[in-house]
Design a protein around this motif. Structure first.
Motif, PDB file in Angstrom:
ATOM      1  N   GLY A  82       0.787  -1.225   0.000  1.00  0.00           N
ATOM      2  CA  GLY A  82       0.000   0.000   0.000  1.00  0.00           C
ATOM      3  C   GLY A  82       0.818   1.273   0.000  1.00  0.00           C
ATOM      4  O   GLY A  82       0.277   2.363   0.230  1.00  0.00           O
ATOM      5  N   GLU A  83       2.123   1.170  -0.311  1.00  0.00           N
ATOM      6  CA  GLU A  83       2.979   2.346  -0.223  1.00  0.00           C
ATOM      7  C   GLU A  83       2.570   3.449  -1.204  1.00  0.00           C
ATOM      8  O   GLU A  83       2.549   4.633  -0.850  1.00  0.00           O
ATOM      9  CB  GLU A  83       4.443   1.961  -0.478  1.00  0.00           C
ATOM     10  N   LEU A  84       2.244   3.063  -2.455  1.00  0.00           N
ATOM     11  CA  LEU A  84       1.928   4.077  -3.452  1.00  0.00           C
ATOM     12  C   LEU A  84       0.598   4.751  -3.160  1.00  0.00           C
ATOM     13  O   LEU A  84       0.508   5.993  -3.159  1.00  0.00           O
ATOM     14  CB  LEU A  84       1.907   3.466  -4.851  1.00  0.00           C
ATOM     15  N   VAL A  85      -0.447   3.982  -2.918  1.00  0.00           N
ATOM     16  CA  VAL A  85      -1.755   4.598  -2.702  1.00  0.00           C
ATOM     17  C   VAL A  85      -1.723   5.492  -1.464  1.00  0.00           C
ATOM     18  O   VAL A  85      -2.309   6.589  -1.459  1.00  0.00           O
ATOM     19  CB  VAL A  85      -2.862   3.526  -2.620  1.00  0.00           C
ATOM     20  N   ALA A  86      -1.010   5.079  -0.420  1.00  0.00           N
ATOM     21  CA  ALA A  86      -0.897   5.925   0.774  1.00  0.00           C
ATOM     22  C   ALA A  86      -0.154   7.211   0.452  1.00  0.00           C
ATOM     23  O   ALA A  86      -0.544   8.299   0.892  1.00  0.00           O
ATOM     24  CB  ALA A  86      -0.197   5.162   1.893  1.00  0.00           C
ATOM     25  N   GLY A  87       0.927   7.107  -0.330  1.00  0.00           N
ATOM     26  CA  GLY A  87       1.692   8.296  -0.695  1.00  0.00           C
ATOM     27  C   GLY A  87       0.912   9.248  -1.572  1.00  0.00           C
ATOM     28  O   GLY A  87       1.016  10.472  -1.431  1.00  0.00           O
ATOM     29  N   VAL A  88       0.126   8.703  -2.491  1.00  0.00           N
ATOM     30  CA  VAL A  88      -0.679   9.544  -3.378  1.00  0.00           C
ATOM     31  C   VAL A  88      -1.729  10.304  -2.581  1.00  0.00           C
ATOM     32  O   VAL A  88      -1.896  11.525  -2.739  1.00  0.00           O
ATOM     33  CB  VAL A  88      -1.330   8.697  -4.486  1.00  0.00           C
ATOM     34  N   LEU A  89      -2.457   9.623  -1.709  1.00  0.00           N
ATOM     35  CA  LEU A  89      -3.480  10.299  -0.912  1.00  0.00           C
ATOM     36  C   LEU A  89      -2.866  11.386  -0.044  1.00  0.00           C
ATOM     37  O   LEU A  89      -3.448  12.472   0.115  1.00  0.00           O
ATOM     38  CB  LEU A  89      -4.236   9.289  -0.049  1.00  0.00           C
ATOM     39  N   ALA A  90      -1.686  11.119   0.500  1.00  0.00           N
ATOM     40  CA  ALA A  90      -1.033  12.109   1.362  1.00  0.00           C
ATOM     41  C   ALA A  90      -0.564  13.329   0.582  1.00  0.00           C
ATOM     42  O   ALA A  90      -0.451  14.423   1.147  1.00  0.00           O
ATOM     43  CB  ALA A  90       0.146  11.465   2.087  1.00  0.00           C
ATOM     44  N   ALA A  91      -0.282  13.167  -0.711  1.00  0.00           N
ATOM     45  CA  ALA A  91       0.261  14.257  -1.516  1.00  0.00           C
ATOM     46  C   ALA A  91      -0.808  15.107  -2.195  1.00  0.00           C
ATOM     47  O   ALA A  91      -0.485  16.134  -2.798  1.00  0.00           O
ATOM     48  CB  ALA A  91       1.203  13.684  -2.584  1.00  0.00           C
ATOM     49  N   LEU A  92      -2.066  14.721  -2.110  1.00  0.00           N
ATOM     50  CA  LEU A  92      -3.130  15.451  -2.801  1.00  0.00           C
ATOM     51  C   LEU A  92      -3.455  16.758  -2.096  1.00  0.00           C
ATOM     52  O   LEU A  92      -3.436  16.828  -0.856  1.00  0.00           O
ATOM     53  CB  LEU A  92      -4.397  14.600  -2.875  1.00  0.00           C
ATOM     54  N   PRO A  93      -3.794  17.798  -2.847  1.00  0.00           N
ATOM     55  CA  PRO A  93      -4.326  19.013  -2.229  1.00  0.00           C
ATOM     56  C   PRO A  93      -5.587  18.688  -1.440  1.00  0.00           C
ATOM     57  O   PRO A  93      -6.315  17.746  -1.764  1.00  0.00           O
ATOM     58  CB  PRO A  93      -4.632  19.925  -3.421  1.00  0.00           C
ATOM     59  N   ALA A  94      -5.877  19.480  -0.422  1.00  0.00           N
ATOM     60  CA  ALA A  94      -6.976  19.169   0.486  1.00  0.00           C
ATOM     61  C   ALA A  94      -8.306  19.037  -0.232  1.00  0.00           C
ATOM     62  O   ALA A  94      -9.112  18.140   0.079  1.00  0.00           O
ATOM     63  CB  ALA A  94      -7.062  20.236   1.578  1.00  0.00           C
ATOM     64  N   ASP A  95      -8.564  19.911  -1.217  1.00  0.00           N
ATOM     65  CA  ASP A  95      -9.861  19.860  -1.886  1.00  0.00           C
ATOM     66  C   ASP A  95     -10.029  18.595  -2.712  1.00  0.00           C
ATOM     67  O   ASP A  95     -11.138  18.075  -2.851  1.00  0.00           O
ATOM     68  CB  ASP A  95     -10.067  21.102  -2.755  1.00  0.00           C
ATOM     69  N   VAL A  96      -8.919  18.078  -3.272  1.00  0.00           N
ATOM     70  CA  VAL A  96      -8.979  16.827  -4.031  1.00  0.00           C
ATOM     71  C   VAL A  96      -9.026  15.631  -3.080  1.00  0.00           C
ATOM     72  O   VAL A  96      -9.797  14.690  -3.279  1.00  0.00           O
ATOM     73  CB  VAL A  96      -7.783  16.713  -4.995  1.00  0.00           C
ATOM     74  N   ALA A  97      -8.220  15.677  -2.029  1.00  0.00           N
ATOM     75  CA  ALA A  97      -8.180  14.577  -1.064  1.00  0.00           C
ATOM     76  C   ALA A  97      -9.540  14.344  -0.435  1.00  0.00           C
ATOM     77  O   ALA A  97      -9.905  13.198  -0.134  1.00  0.00           O
ATOM     78  CB  ALA A  97      -7.146  14.876   0.019  1.00  0.00           C
TER      79      ALA A  97
END
Length: 347
Positions: A82-97
């Motif tokens: 789950g390293e990539l999906v966790a990293g992607v969610l953490a890197a998203l701007p707040a409105d997209v996340a």
């Protein structure tokens, strides 16, 4: 103990596809071990957080192309731990996340401590609106291997549990058709090919889940103009390349005929006539990451005087970006992009 049928199959050998399936994904298989893939080889995901950041920016481009839907899917195929999906969610701007839904698709069990927002699944969702991303997934979809015999006939390669090989029956049926179309073998003894039909079908099935958005496959790959004469089947164990042995002790992988995968979507009906889609496109990881602002450019030396700590951080990021885009290394990965109902976000 093994029953008579199993013992006989071990003595006689099985095709590489069947043997690899059990070695990687069966009980006690390589990908079910607690250390996960990161314990044995280094992918772009493990090399730098810059990779997850770039994928997050790609997801934002897809979001914009979709008109910022109420729910935005990110599906990580072959998610490891789950390293990539966790990293992607953490890197998203707040409105997209706030609108993002993360899915990790993996046969191994859910790791402890994973972000609760991430759904852990054995199969992708039935419908996807957003980005389906398959980083080094297709190379671990098991395939059979063909080898040309002394009479110039491609035969199935059979393998025992200890890695010993022998030739079996001539390749026939749909596999023979695939070889003739995508990897024709000259009548020269010893030439080999990996029969990529299962990967075509796996990719077409995954793309078929995307209602609107983008599907991306990232892998070491080759096309019809550059097929390797003896194939690419190999193993990895504890960070080193090794002989492929289907006993669960090592990864078993082979480069992907991504041009065949690209063509398979339409052939298998994965892209409905009711959905508009641009043509699939192949590009190097170097080109893809450059388009997503990962360049490896060194920071200006003047920054060292005004902000020494910032300069050191920027220099470290430049080194990581250089590894992700390096010719002869990770930069030579191929990205297969298949937009569905939206323009190509990297065009």
């Amino acid at each position: 103990m093994t029953d008579g049928a199993t013992a006989e199959s071990i003595r006689a050998g099985r095709g590489w596809r069947e043997a690899t399936e059990e070695a990687l994904y069966g009980p006690g298989g390589f990908y079910r071990r607690p250390e996960g893939p990161a314990g044995h080889f280094r992918t772009s995901v493990h090399a730098s957080g810059l990779f997850a950041g770039a994928v997050a920016r790609l997801l934002c481009r897809v979001d914009e192309a979709l008109g910022r839907p109420p729910a935005l899917d990110f599906v990580d195929m072959g998610a490891g731990r789950g390293e990539l999906v966790a990293g992607v969610l953490a890197a998203l701007p707040a409105d997209v996340a706030a609108r993002a839904r993360g899915y990790a698709v993996e046969r191994a069990g859910r790791p402890a401590g994973l972000d609760a927002r991430i759904a852990w699944r054995a199969e992708p969702p039935d419908t996807v609106t957003g980005l389906l991303f398959a980083n080094e997934w297709l190379d671990n979809v098991p395939v059979d291997v063909a080898e040309v015999d002394a009479e110039g006939v491609p035969r199935l390669v059979l393998v025992a549990a200890d890695g010993a090989e022998r030739l079996g029956e001539p390749v026939s049926g749909a596999d023979a058709d695939w070889l003739a179309r995508w990897w024709p073998l000259p009548r020269e003894r010893g030439l080999r090919a990996e029969i990529g039909r299962p990967r075509d079908e796996a990719w077409a099935s995954a793309v078929g889940r995307v209602e609107r958005g983008l599907a991306v496959a990232v892998d070491y790959a080759h096309t019809a103009r550059e097929r390797p004469p003896f194939g690419t089947l190999t193993g990895f164990r504890e960070g080193r390349e090794t002989a492929p042995v289907p006993d669960g002790s090592c990864d078993i992988t082979a480069h992907v005929a991504l041009d065949a995968c690209a063509a398979a979507c339409e052939a298998h009906g994965a892209l409905s006539a009711a959905r508009t889609f641009p043509a699939a496109r192949l590009l190097t990881q170097r080109a893809a990451l450059h388009a997503l602002d990962v360049t490896g450019a060194r920071p200006q030396l003047a920054l060292a005087s005004t902000d020494p700590a910032g300069y050191v951080r920027a220099l470290a990021r430049a080194g990581e970006a250089a590894e992700l885009t390096a010719p002869g290394g990770l930069g030579d990965f191929r990205w297969l992009l298949q937009p569905v109902g939206v323009p190509d976000p990297l065009a």
